[in-house]
Motif scaffolding. Structure first.
Motif, short mmCIF file in Angstrom:
data_model
loop_
_atom_site.label_atom_id
_atom_site.label_comp_id
_atom_site.label_asym_id
_atom_site.label_seq_id
_atom_site.Cartn_x
_atom_site.Cartn_y
_atom_site.Cartn_z
N GLY A 144 0.83 -1.20 0.00
CA GLY A 144 0.00 0.00 0.00
C GLY A 144 0.85 1.24 0.00
N ALA A 145 1.91 1.23 0.81
CA ALA A 145 2.85 2.35 0.85
C ALA A 145 3.51 2.53 -0.51
N THR A 146 3.88 1.42 -1.14
CA THR A 146 4.53 1.46 -2.46
C THR A 146 3.58 2.04 -3.50
N THR A 147 2.31 1.65 -3.43
CA THR A 147 1.31 2.16 -4.36
C THR A 147 1.12 3.66 -4.20
N LEU A 148 1.08 4.13 -2.96
CA LEU A 148 0.97 5.57 -2.74
C LEU A 148 2.21 6.30 -3.24
N ASP A 149 3.38 5.67 -3.11
CA ASP A 149 4.60 6.28 -3.63
C ASP A 149 4.59 6.33 -5.15
N LEU A 150 3.98 5.34 -5.79
CA LEU A 150 3.82 5.37 -7.24
C LEU A 150 3.03 6.61 -7.64
N ALA A 151 1.94 6.85 -6.93
CA ALA A 151 1.13 8.04 -7.20
C ALA A 151 1.92 9.31 -6.94
N ARG A 152 2.66 9.35 -5.82
CA ARG A 152 3.45 10.54 -5.47
C ARG A 152 4.54 10.84 -6.49
N SER A 153 4.97 9.80 -7.21
CA SER A 153 6.02 10.00 -8.21
C SER A 153 5.49 10.68 -9.46
N GLY A 154 4.16 10.83 -9.55
CA GLY A 154 3.57 11.44 -10.73
C GLY A 154 3.29 10.45 -11.84
N ALA A 155 3.24 9.18 -11.51
CA ALA A 155 3.01 8.14 -12.51
C ALA A 155 1.68 8.34 -13.23
N ASP A 156 1.66 7.92 -14.49
CA ASP A 156 0.48 8.09 -15.33
C ASP A 156 -0.50 6.94 -15.10
N VAL A 157 -1.18 7.00 -13.95
CA VAL A 157 -2.25 6.06 -13.63
C VAL A 157 -3.46 6.89 -13.20
N GLN A 158 -4.65 6.33 -13.39
CA GLN A 158 -5.85 7.11 -13.10
C GLN A 158 -6.35 6.93 -11.67
N GLY A 159 -6.01 5.80 -11.06
CA GLY A 159 -6.47 5.56 -9.70
C GLY A 159 -5.57 4.61 -8.97
N VAL A 160 -5.40 4.83 -7.66
CA VAL A 160 -4.60 3.93 -6.83
C VAL A 160 -5.39 3.60 -5.56
N VAL A 161 -5.23 2.36 -5.10
CA VAL A 161 -5.92 1.90 -3.90
C VAL A 161 -4.92 1.27 -2.94
N SER A 162 -4.90 1.75 -1.71
CA SER A 162 -4.06 1.19 -0.66
C SER A 162 -4.93 0.43 0.32
N ILE A 186 0.90 14.10 -7.81
CA ILE A 186 -0.13 13.07 -7.96
C ILE A 186 -1.14 13.46 -9.04
N LYS A 187 -1.30 12.55 -10.01
CA LYS A 187 -2.30 12.71 -11.07
C LYS A 187 -3.52 11.82 -10.82
N ALA A 188 -3.32 10.77 -10.03
CA ALA A 188 -4.35 9.76 -9.83
C ALA A 188 -5.33 10.15 -8.73
N LYS A 189 -6.51 9.56 -8.82
CA LYS A 189 -7.43 9.57 -7.69
C LYS A 189 -6.90 8.56 -6.67
N VAL A 190 -7.07 8.87 -5.39
CA VAL A 190 -6.49 8.05 -4.33
C VAL A 190 -7.57 7.53 -3.39
N LEU A 191 -7.52 6.21 -3.14
CA LEU A 191 -8.42 5.58 -2.18
C LEU A 191 -7.59 4.81 -1.17
N ALA A 192 -7.68 5.19 0.10
CA ALA A 192 -6.97 4.48 1.16
C ALA A 192 -7.99 3.78 2.05
N LEU A 193 -7.84 2.46 2.18
CA LEU A 193 -8.75 1.63 2.96
C LEU A 193 -8.01 1.15 4.20
N ASN A 194 -8.54 1.47 5.37
CA ASN A 194 -7.80 1.25 6.61
C ASN A 194 -8.67 0.53 7.64
N GLY A 195 -8.03 -0.32 8.44
CA GLY A 195 -8.73 -0.96 9.54
C GLY A 195 -8.87 0.00 10.71
#
Length: 263
Positions: free
Chosen positions: A146-164, A180-189
């Protein structure tokens, strides 16, 4: 005659069923001289093109359980690349080895971002070989993933959505969120002891400051690893929760459906 036709039809169906299966293909490449091996997963019974998703597993990295999880998520909906961010020489066998591998990557976040971006590039390069629509790209990750996925978004990667899923929300540089270009969804306990309230507050502020299209959902009673079927509680505070997992994956599908529908 009818019996013969029925037998022929049955034989054709059986042959097609035998031919149609989930494809699992290793992709070998290098990142800054480091040998990597990610795994491409998709259902070849479905011929229609579909979105591509980069999936970063939990701290155990590439293993049979995480590939099985990718197959379940891919279903008929996505082509998934299970991303190797450790390298072929690092395949943790237990929590101790996984902790050391993840700790090393957290200490080298620049390398982590380079490796997950390389995995995304590998996925996009499969356009002529896998049923990718070539237009819709996303990323998901679990715990360390999940942290890696958020870092992908923070890098400015050309993806439309990321989910942690129950991911580490902390960043080494909050200013990166402006990329960040993507929409971000973080799912947490809601009872996840590995994700502090302070880190949640900091993450939300990071997203606000960068004007990101973000969502943060907290599931009551759930702890770390709630979406990983093989999480059995051997690591204290890390346990699968079938009800929460069902809700979280439904939320993920809804999120990507909405995100990919935007023109």
């Amino acid at each position: 005659m009818k019996r013969l036709l029925s037998l022929c039809l049955w034989s054709c169906l059986a042959a097609n069923a035998a031919h149609a299966a989930t494809v699992t293909k290793n992709l070998d490449y290098e990142v800054d001289g480091k040998k990597m091996q990610s795994v491409l997963v998709y259902d070849d019974a479905v011929k229609s093109p579909r979105p591509g998703i980069v999936m970063t597993p939990d701290w155990l990295g590439i293993n049979a359980d995480n590939i099985a999880l990718a197959k379940q998520i891919a279903g008929k909906d996505y082509v998934i690349l299970v991303a190797d961010v450790y390298g072929v020489d690092t395949r943790p066998k237990n929590a101790e080895e996984a902790g050391a591998a993840a700790k090393n990557m957290y200490a080298h976040r620049g390398e982590l971002r380079a490796r997950i971006n390389a995995a995304l590039a590998q996925l996009k390069a499969q356009g002529a070989k896998a049923p990718l629509d070539g237009r819709h790209w996303g990323a998901i990750g679990f715990c360390f993933g999940g942290a890696t996925t958020l870092d992908l978004a923070r890098s400015g990667a050309d993806v439309q959505g990321v989910v942690s899923f129950h991911g580490n929300l902390a960043t080494d540089d909050p200013a990166l969120a402006k990329n960040i270009k993507a929409k971000v969804l973080a799912l947490n306990g809601g009872d996840d002891k590995f994700v502090s309230q302070e880190s949640i507050v900091a993450f939300e502020q990071e997203m606000r400051d960068a004007s990101v299209d973000w969502q943060f959902l907290s599931y009551g009673g759930a702890v770390h690893c709630f979406a990983i079927p093989t999480a059995d509680g051997k690591v204290p505070g890390c346990k699968y929760d079938a009800r929460t997992a069902r809700r979280a994956f439904a939320q993920m599908h809804e999120f990507f459906s909405e995100t990919f529908a935007v023109k």
